[in-house]
Design a protein around this motif. Structure first.
Motif, PDB file in Angstrom:
ATOM      1  N   ASN A  14      -2.813   8.459   5.081  1.00  0.00           N
ATOM      2  CA  ASN A  14      -4.399   8.098   5.845  1.00  0.00           C
ATOM      3  C   ASN A  14      -5.249   7.724   4.969  1.00  0.00           C
ATOM      4  O   ASN A  14      -5.647   8.598   4.018  1.00  0.00           O
ATOM      5  N   GLU A  15      -5.949   6.538   4.952  1.00  0.00           N
ATOM      6  CA  GLU A  15      -7.042   6.293   4.165  1.00  0.00           C
ATOM      7  C   GLU A  15      -8.135   6.293   5.288  1.00  0.00           C
ATOM      8  O   GLU A  15      -8.239   5.612   6.351  1.00  0.00           O
ATOM      9  N   LYS A  16      -9.313   6.922   4.801  1.00  0.00           N
ATOM     10  CA  LYS A  16     -10.560   6.946   5.770  1.00  0.00           C
ATOM     11  C   LYS A  16     -11.134   5.347   5.645  1.00  0.00           C
ATOM     12  O   LYS A  16     -11.282   5.194   4.583  1.00  0.00           O
ATOM     13  N   ALA A  17     -11.564   5.011   6.627  1.00  0.00           N
ATOM     14  CA  ALA A  17     -12.016   3.512   6.792  1.00  0.00           C
ATOM     15  C   ALA A  17     -13.206   3.289   7.631  1.00  0.00           C
ATOM     16  O   ALA A  17     -12.933   3.865   8.817  1.00  0.00           O
ATOM     17  N   TYR A  18     -14.293   3.208   7.343  1.00  0.00           N
ATOM     18  CA  TYR A  18     -15.793   3.220   7.925  1.00  0.00           C
ATOM     19  C   TYR A  18     -15.714   4.374   8.936  1.00  0.00           C
ATOM     20  O   TYR A  18     -15.798   5.590   8.323  1.00  0.00           O
ATOM     21  N   ASN A  19     -15.555   4.319  10.057  1.00  0.00           N
ATOM     22  CA  ASN A  19     -15.816   5.339  11.261  1.00  0.00           C
ATOM     23  C   ASN A  19     -14.497   5.852  11.677  1.00  0.00           C
ATOM     24  O   ASN A  19     -14.658   6.539  12.719  1.00  0.00           O
ATOM     25  N   THR A  20     -13.383   5.510  10.906  1.00  0.00           N
ATOM     26  CA  THR A  20     -12.194   6.165  11.735  1.00  0.00           C
ATOM     27  C   THR A  20     -11.169   6.204  10.689  1.00  0.00           C
ATOM     28  O   THR A  20     -11.312   5.913   9.410  1.00  0.00           O
ATOM     29  N   ASP A  21     -10.022   6.745  11.108  1.00  0.00           N
ATOM     30  CA  ASP A  21      -8.878   6.831  10.212  1.00  0.00           C
ATOM     31  C   ASP A  21      -7.811   5.797  10.039  1.00  0.00           C
ATOM     32  O   ASP A  21      -7.542   5.173  11.272  1.00  0.00           O
ATOM     33  N   LYS A  22      -7.666   5.327   9.183  1.00  0.00           N
ATOM     34  CA  LYS A  22      -6.408   4.371   9.012  1.00  0.00           C
ATOM     35  C   LYS A  22      -5.167   4.587   8.518  1.00  0.00           C
ATOM     36  O   LYS A  22      -4.984   5.099   7.272  1.00  0.00           O
ATOM     37  N   LEU A  23      -4.134   4.786   9.277  1.00  0.00           N
ATOM     38  CA  LEU A  23      -2.795   5.298   8.796  1.00  0.00           C
ATOM     39  C   LEU A  23      -1.976   4.079   8.251  1.00  0.00           C
ATOM     40  O   LEU A  23      -1.986   2.996   8.880  1.00  0.00           O
ATOM     41  N   ILE A  24      -1.561   4.071   7.095  1.00  0.00           N
ATOM     42  CA  ILE A  24      -0.641   3.169   6.702  1.00  0.00           C
ATOM     43  C   ILE A  24       0.811   3.550   6.569  1.00  0.00           C
ATOM     44  O   ILE A  24       0.980   4.719   6.040  1.00  0.00           O
ATOM     45  N   PHE A  25       1.494   2.858   7.319  1.00  0.00           N
ATOM     46  CA  PHE A  25       2.996   3.180   7.329  1.00  0.00           C
ATOM     47  C   PHE A  25       3.975   2.589   6.133  1.00  0.00           C
ATOM     48  O   PHE A  25       3.775   1.385   6.021  1.00  0.00           O
ATOM     49  N   GLY A  26       4.823   3.340   5.737  1.00  0.00           N
ATOM     50  CA  GLY A  26       5.968   2.740   4.858  1.00  0.00           C
ATOM     51  C   GLY A  26       6.765   1.976   5.627  1.00  0.00           C
ATOM     52  O   GLY A  26       6.920   2.162   7.011  1.00  0.00           O
ATOM     53  N   THR A  27       7.631   1.259   5.364  1.00  0.00           N
ATOM     54  CA  THR A  27       8.721   0.596   5.984  1.00  0.00           C
ATOM     55  C   THR A  27       9.793   1.474   6.369  1.00  0.00           C
ATOM     56  O   THR A  27      10.808   1.020   7.127  1.00  0.00           O
ATOM     57  N   GLY A  28       9.903   2.827   5.690  1.00  0.00           N
ATOM     58  CA  GLY A  28      10.917   3.373   6.075  1.00  0.00           C
ATOM     59  C   GLY A  28      12.117   3.403   5.345  1.00  0.00           C
ATOM     60  O   GLY A  28      12.693   2.571   4.576  1.00  0.00           O
ATOM     61  N   THR A  29      12.816   4.873   5.239  1.00  0.00           N
ATOM     62  CA  THR A  29      14.026   5.111   4.499  1.00  0.00           C
ATOM     63  C   THR A  29      15.125   5.522   5.442  1.00  0.00           C
ATOM     64  O   THR A  29      14.841   6.561   6.080  1.00  0.00           O
ATOM     65  N   ARG A  30      16.301   4.807   5.433  1.00  0.00           N
ATOM     66  CA  ARG A  30      17.416   5.131   6.291  1.00  0.00           C
ATOM     67  C   ARG A  30      18.111   6.040   5.955  1.00  0.00           C
ATOM     68  O   ARG A  30      18.706   5.891   4.805  1.00  0.00           O
ATOM     69  N   LEU A  31      18.278   7.363   6.461  1.00  0.00           N
ATOM     70  CA  LEU A  31      19.529   8.244   6.192  1.00  0.00           C
ATOM     71  C   LEU A  31      20.585   8.245   7.223  1.00  0.00           C
ATOM     72  O   LEU A  31      20.192   8.247   8.335  1.00  0.00           O
ATOM     73  N   GLN A  32      21.743   8.108   6.615  1.00  0.00           N
ATOM     74  CA  GLN A  32      22.988   8.282   7.396  1.00  0.00           C
ATOM     75  C   GLN A  32      23.703   9.368   6.925  1.00  0.00           C
ATOM     76  O   GLN A  32      24.008   9.448   5.636  1.00  0.00           O
ATOM     77  N   VAL A  33      23.861  10.455   7.692  1.00  0.00           N
ATOM     78  CA  VAL A  33      24.665  11.615   7.323  1.00  0.00           C
ATOM     79  C   VAL A  33      26.115  11.767   7.924  1.00  0.00           C
ATOM     80  O   VAL A  33      26.314  11.257   9.132  1.00  0.00           O
ATOM     81  N   PHE A  34      27.112  11.351   7.141  1.00  0.00           N
ATOM     82  CA  PHE A  34      28.378  11.476   7.768  1.00  0.00           C
ATOM     83  C   PHE A  34      29.240  12.824   7.487  1.00  0.00           C
ATOM     84  O   PHE A  34      28.979  13.756   6.682  1.00  0.00           O
ATOM     85  N   PRO A  35      30.215  12.991   8.646  1.00  0.00           N
ATOM     86  CA  PRO A  35      31.010  14.250   8.396  1.00  0.00           C
ATOM     87  C   PRO A  35      31.940  14.441   7.275  1.00  0.00           C
ATOM     88  O   PRO A  35      32.339  13.584   6.463  1.00  0.00           O
TER      89      PRO A  35
ATOM     90  N   GLU B 109       0.981  -1.336  -0.186  1.00  0.00           N
ATOM     91  CA  GLU B 109       0.102   0.109  -0.076  1.00  0.00           C
ATOM     92  C   GLU B 109       0.845   1.406  -0.037  1.00  0.00           C
ATOM     93  O   GLU B 109       0.295   2.102  -0.771  1.00  0.00           O
ATOM     94  N   VAL B 110       1.834   1.251   0.506  1.00  0.00           N
ATOM     95  CA  VAL B 110       2.823   2.178   0.757  1.00  0.00           C
ATOM     96  C   VAL B 110       4.171   1.864   0.641  1.00  0.00           C
ATOM     97  O   VAL B 110       4.727   0.862   1.411  1.00  0.00           O
ATOM     98  N   GLU B 111       5.017   2.140  -0.348  1.00  0.00           N
ATOM     99  CA  GLU B 111       6.317   1.636  -0.594  1.00  0.00           C
ATOM    100  C   GLU B 111       7.346   2.796  -0.449  1.00  0.00           C
ATOM    101  O   GLU B 111       7.346   3.810  -1.120  1.00  0.00           O
ATOM    102  N   GLN B 112       8.392   2.551  -0.012  1.00  0.00           N
ATOM    103  CA  GLN B 112       9.549   3.475   0.148  1.00  0.00           C
ATOM    104  C   GLN B 112      10.705   2.630  -0.250  1.00  0.00           C
ATOM    105  O   GLN B 112      11.023   1.214   0.103  1.00  0.00           O
ATOM    106  N   ASP B 113      11.902   3.303  -0.647  1.00  0.00           N
ATOM    107  CA  ASP B 113      13.206   2.639  -1.010  1.00  0.00           C
ATOM    108  C   ASP B 113      13.834   2.631   0.559  1.00  0.00           C
ATOM    109  O   ASP B 113      13.890   3.521   1.264  1.00  0.00           O
TER     110      ASP B 113
END
Lengths: 113, 112
Positions: free
Chosen positions: B91-112, B3-7
């Protein structure tokens, strides 16, 4: 305001044991929910509640029960723990309505042996 | 299709760099969109909501493209403290409530 609090922070269970994860919020939010987070899976909704006395199932409800006797508290019960329930559990609350921020508790790290 | 895709990344960038993440969603009826930030072993926290007209908060800019069903997050002048996982949330509205769909996340590493 303490926001959303969860206890315990860490828990180790043996297969078949039961326990309750506690969640409380002091923001008078109607909507509360429980998620589990597993590597590579994102947060998945277990159960949610739109107000005291009202609960409903989310995406992965099997093996869990919830109740909402007050606006503040939303405990999650594991009926008979299984290794597949090893995960990080987050409780969240928000004001009902599209577009509102969800506030998360610090999480409970559960290991089932 | 998820439903929600991330790199998942990781995106490894030097301090001062500009980095962009995209996220696609499958439900065209989705109503609202967010970026959450999650530090290692911590809870997710709202970074910013994403509006149809796009929005900016300091070094962070979020865009929504409803026609192509994706949202983006641009971080300018990256700081070490930006290192985290960024979750795309729909956020997808589902019936009488809000349904939050989370992606798996994108990891960021900032180096000096």
């Amino acid at each position: 305001n303490a926001g959303v609090t969860q206890t315990p922070k860490f828990q180790v269970l043996k297969t078949g044991q039961s326990m309750t994860l506690q969640c409380a919020q002091d923001m008078n939010h109607e909507y509360m929910s429980w998620y589990r987070q597993d590597p590579g899976m994102g947060l998945r909704l277990i159960h949610y509640s739109v107000g005291a006395g009202i609960t409903d199932q989310g995406e992965v409800p099997n093996g869990y029960n919830v109740s909402r006797s007050t606006t503040e508290d939303f405990p999650l019960r594991l009926l008979s723990a299984a290794p597949s329930q090893t995960s990080v559990y987050f409780c969240a609350s928000q004001v009902r309505g599209v577009g509102n921020e969800q506030f998360f508790g610090p999480g409970t790290r559960l290991t089932v042996l | 299709r998820k439903e929600v895709e991330q790199d998942p990344g990781p995106f490894n960038v030097p301090e001062g760099a500009t980095v962009a993440f995209n996220c696609t969603y499958s439900n065209s009826a989705s109503q609202s969109f967010f970026w959450y930030r999650q530090d290692c072993r911590k809870e997710p926290k709202l970074l910013m909501s994403v509006y149809s007209s796009g929005n900016e908060d300091g070094r962070f800019t979020a865009q929504l493209n409803r026609a192509s069903q994706y949202i983006s997050l641009l971080i300018r002048d990256s700081k070490l403290s930006d290192s985290a996982t960024y979750l795309c949330v729909v956020n997808e509205k589902a019936y009488n409530t809000d349904k939050l769909i989370f992606g798996t996340g994108t990891r960021l590493q900032v180096f000096p």
